[in-house]
Motif scaffolding. Structure first.
Motif, PDB file in Angstrom:
ATOM      1  N   LYS A 111     -26.166   4.922  32.397  1.00 25.79           N
ATOM      2  CA  LYS A 111     -24.573   4.527  32.631  1.00 25.79           C
ATOM      3  C   LYS A 111     -23.896   3.256  31.683  1.00 25.79           C
ATOM      4  CE  LYS A 111     -25.436   6.720  36.329  1.00 25.79           C
ATOM      5  NZ  LYS A 111     -25.677   7.934  35.713  1.00 25.79           N
ATOM      6  N   GLU A 112     -24.263   2.345  30.811  1.00 19.70           N
ATOM      7  CA  GLU A 112     -23.930   1.806  30.295  1.00 19.70           C
ATOM      8  C   GLU A 112     -24.200   1.797  28.346  1.00 19.70           C
ATOM      9  OE1 GLU A 112     -21.988  -1.057  30.607  1.00 19.70           O
ATOM     10  OE2 GLU A 112     -22.412  -0.706  32.884  1.00 19.70           O
ATOM     11  N   ARG A 113     -24.933   3.410  28.577  1.00 23.41           N
ATOM     12  CA  ARG A 113     -24.571   3.902  26.711  1.00 23.41           C
ATOM     13  C   ARG A 113     -23.517   4.490  26.451  1.00 23.41           C
ATOM     14  NH1 ARG A 113     -29.408   6.046  23.721  1.00 23.41           N
ATOM     15  NH2 ARG A 113     -27.561   6.301  22.124  1.00 23.41           N
ATOM     16  N   GLY A 114     -22.408   3.812  25.078  1.00 27.53           N
ATOM     17  CA  GLY A 114     -21.535   3.209  24.425  1.00 27.53           C
ATOM     18  C   GLY A 114     -21.614   4.374  23.540  1.00 27.53           C
ATOM     19  N   GLY A 115     -19.862   4.456  22.685  1.00 24.59           N
ATOM     20  CA  GLY A 115     -20.736   4.685  21.040  1.00 24.59           C
ATOM     21  C   GLY A 115     -20.543   6.907  21.484  1.00 24.59           C
ATOM     22  N   THR A 116     -20.631   7.272  20.403  1.00 23.40           N
ATOM     23  CA  THR A 116     -21.201   8.615  20.405  1.00 23.40           C
ATOM     24  C   THR A 116     -22.276   8.725  20.206  1.00 23.40           C
ATOM     25  OG1 THR A 116     -19.599   8.673  18.228  1.00 23.40           O
ATOM     26  CG2 THR A 116     -21.090  10.399  18.694  1.00 23.40           C
ATOM     27  N   TYR A 117     -22.235   9.898  20.572  1.00 25.22           N
ATOM     28  CA  TYR A 117     -24.169  10.694  21.097  1.00 25.22           C
ATOM     29  C   TYR A 117     -23.851  12.222  21.187  1.00 25.22           C
ATOM     30  CZ  TYR A 117     -28.483  12.071  23.314  1.00 25.22           C
ATOM     31  OH  TYR A 117     -29.836  12.132  23.655  1.00 25.22           O
ATOM     32  N   GLN A 118     -25.366  12.774  20.078  1.00 25.64           N
ATOM     33  CA  GLN A 118     -25.438  13.851  20.167  1.00 25.64           C
ATOM     34  C   GLN A 118     -26.848  14.536  19.978  1.00 25.64           C
ATOM     35  OE1 GLN A 118     -24.901  14.406  15.288  1.00 25.64           O
ATOM     36  NE2 GLN A 118     -25.856  17.029  16.003  1.00 25.64           N
ATOM     37  N   ILE A 119     -26.400  15.651  20.990  1.00 23.37           N
ATOM     38  CA  ILE A 119     -27.132  16.676  21.776  1.00 23.37           C
ATOM     39  C   ILE A 119     -28.648  17.211  20.456  1.00 23.37           C
ATOM     40  CG2 ILE A 119     -27.625  18.253  23.490  1.00 23.37           C
ATOM     41  CD1 ILE A 119     -25.958  15.517  24.603  1.00 23.37           C
ATOM     42  N   PRO A 120     -29.360  16.040  20.817  1.00 25.46           N
ATOM     43  CA  PRO A 120     -30.618  16.889  20.244  1.00 25.46           C
ATOM     44  C   PRO A 120     -30.870  18.614  19.775  1.00 25.46           C
ATOM     45  CG  PRO A 120     -31.468  15.632  21.549  1.00 25.46           C
ATOM     46  CD  PRO A 120     -30.378  15.618  22.034  1.00 25.46           C
ATOM     47  N   GLY A 126     -32.874   6.000  23.976  1.00 23.13           N
ATOM     48  CA  GLY A 126     -32.532   5.058  24.933  1.00 23.13           C
ATOM     49  C   GLY A 126     -32.310   6.597  26.061  1.00 23.13           C
ATOM     50  N   ILE A 127     -32.784   7.588  26.052  1.00 23.59           N
ATOM     51  CA  ILE A 127     -32.083   8.816  26.412  1.00 23.59           C
ATOM     52  C   ILE A 127     -33.582   9.314  27.369  1.00 23.59           C
ATOM     53  CG2 ILE A 127     -30.799  10.999  26.600  1.00 23.59           C
ATOM     54  CD1 ILE A 127     -29.139   8.514  25.582  1.00 23.59           C
ATOM     55  N   LEU A 128     -33.469   9.435  28.282  1.00 20.17           N
ATOM     56  CA  LEU A 128     -34.647  10.003  28.977  1.00 20.17           C
ATOM     57  C   LEU A 128     -34.425  11.613  29.105  1.00 20.17           C
ATOM     58  CD1 LEU A 128     -37.228   9.030  31.386  1.00 20.17           C
ATOM     59  CD2 LEU A 128     -35.874   9.547  33.009  1.00 20.17           C
ATOM     60  N   PHE A 129     -35.733  12.245  29.208  1.00 18.00           N
ATOM     61  CA  PHE A 129     -36.135  14.199  28.914  1.00 18.00           C
ATOM     62  C   PHE A 129     -37.254  14.366  29.567  1.00 18.00           C
ATOM     63  CE2 PHE A 129     -33.703  12.264  25.227  1.00 18.00           C
ATOM     64  CZ  PHE A 129     -33.031  13.624  24.741  1.00 18.00           C
ATOM     65  N   SER A 130     -37.199  15.285  29.461  1.00 15.18           N
ATOM     66  CA  SER A 130     -38.531  15.780  30.355  1.00 15.18           C
ATOM     67  C   SER A 130     -39.852  15.764  29.162  1.00 15.18           C
ATOM     68  CB  SER A 130     -38.597  17.560  29.925  1.00 15.18           C
ATOM     69  OG  SER A 130     -37.956  18.351  29.231  1.00 15.18           O
ATOM     70  N   LYS A 131     -40.736  16.160  29.018  1.00 12.55           N
ATOM     71  CA  LYS A 131     -42.095  15.689  28.204  1.00 12.55           C
ATOM     72  C   LYS A 131     -41.971  16.866  27.386  1.00 12.55           C
ATOM     73  CE  LYS A 131     -45.865  13.541  27.721  1.00 12.55           C
ATOM     74  NZ  LYS A 131     -45.775  12.663  27.173  1.00 12.55           N
ATOM     75  N   ASP A 132     -41.120  17.732  26.677  1.00  9.97           N
ATOM     76  CA  ASP A 132     -41.163  19.275  25.898  1.00  9.97           C
ATOM     77  C   ASP A 132     -39.835  18.881  25.133  1.00  9.97           C
ATOM     78  OD1 ASP A 132     -39.549  19.835  27.831  1.00  9.97           O
ATOM     79  OD2 ASP A 132     -40.730  21.823  27.538  1.00  9.97           O
ATOM     80  N   GLY A 133     -39.127  17.417  25.734  1.00  6.99           N
ATOM     81  CA  GLY A 133     -37.588  17.585  25.274  1.00  6.99           C
ATOM     82  C   GLY A 133     -36.510  19.062  25.452  1.00  6.99           C
ATOM     83  N   THR A 134     -36.678  19.587  26.590  1.00  7.17           N
ATOM     84  CA  THR A 134     -36.449  20.722  26.333  1.00  7.17           C
ATOM     85  C   THR A 134     -34.906  20.661  27.221  1.00  7.17           C
ATOM     86  OG1 THR A 134     -37.198  21.483  28.077  1.00  7.17           O
ATOM     87  CG2 THR A 134     -37.821  22.528  25.372  1.00  7.17           C
ATOM     88  N   GLU A 135     -35.594  19.011  28.346  1.00 11.18           N
ATOM     89  CA  GLU A 135     -33.946  19.382  28.951  1.00 11.18           C
ATOM     90  C   GLU A 135     -34.023  17.551  29.133  1.00 11.18           C
ATOM     91  OE1 GLU A 135     -33.180  20.158  33.600  1.00 11.18           O
ATOM     92  OE2 GLU A 135     -35.394  20.135  33.783  1.00 11.18           O
TER      93      GLU A 135
END
Length: 199
Positions: free
Chosen positions: A37-46, A22-31
């Motif tokens: 805005k409504e994303r809640g809870g816990t998120y771990q940066i890949p 549900g998160i938007l990344f650059s095509k290669d996943g590096t950015e």
């Protein structure tokens, strides 16, 4: 009250970016480009992420943020205005909380921050106006060298110890802190300390 977006999803084959969880990344996943805005809870940066874009998590409803053990460059205001954010786990690789300004500014629910020993720099207004931030723990063997202008501006920190590794203490960086202890004056002057704690 209207609800905002909680999840992004792109069709396969998009030329410039992709979505994951549900998160938007650059095509290669590096950015990491944008969190809904409504994303809640816990998120771990890949672990694939090398940079977090300006305003990527601005005003998101995350409560806990977990960094991987890989270096990440943080963009301007990338986590600012996250009013529900209560916990940050910086991992073992973050050396700079920045370099852009206002990375965690105006995070109203943040009460505690633990700075791991490898953190060398806290950027301009990094935690400014976090009105409930009372405890900042600087770990033993800290490599912290720079606390930039207004880094903890108007945070009601009860006690802050400036480690002897610090060589740059920015103006108004600790305004609002109730008690400041300086481990060593070898790299600092009384004038610099006063400019840091006085508005």
């Amino acid at each position: 009250k209207k609800k905002g977006v909680a999840y992004f999803d792109l069709t396969e084959g998009h030329l410039s970016c992709m979505t994951k969880d549900g998160i938007l990344f650059s095509k290669d996943g590096t950015e990491l480009l944008c969190c809904p805005k409504e994303r809640g809870g816990t998120y771990q940066i890949p672990e694939t992420v090398e940079r977090i874009a300006n305003y990527a998590f601005y005003s998101a409803k995350l409560e806990t943020l977990v960094f991987s053990n890989k270096p990440v460059r943080m963009g301007k205001s990338c986590f600012s205005n996250c009013h529900d954010l209560k916990q940050i786990q910086f991992g073992e690789a973050i050396q700079e909380i920045g370099p852009e300004e206002k990375v965690f500014a105006l995070c109203d629910s943040l009460e505690d921050v633990v700075l791991p020993p490898q953190v060398k720099e806290i950027g301009v207004q990094a935690f400014s106006l976090c009105k409930r931030l009372k405890r900042v723990q600087v770990c033993e063997n800290s490599m912290l060298t720079k606390i930039k202008d207004q880094a903890f501006y108007r945070c009601p920190i009860t006690h802050f110890t400036i480690p002897d590794s610090v060589t740059r203490l920015g103006e108004c960086s600790l305004v609002g802190t109730k008690k400041v202890m300086v481990q060593s004056m070898e790299n600092l002057t009384i004038e610099k300390v006063l400019r840091a704690v006085c508005a």
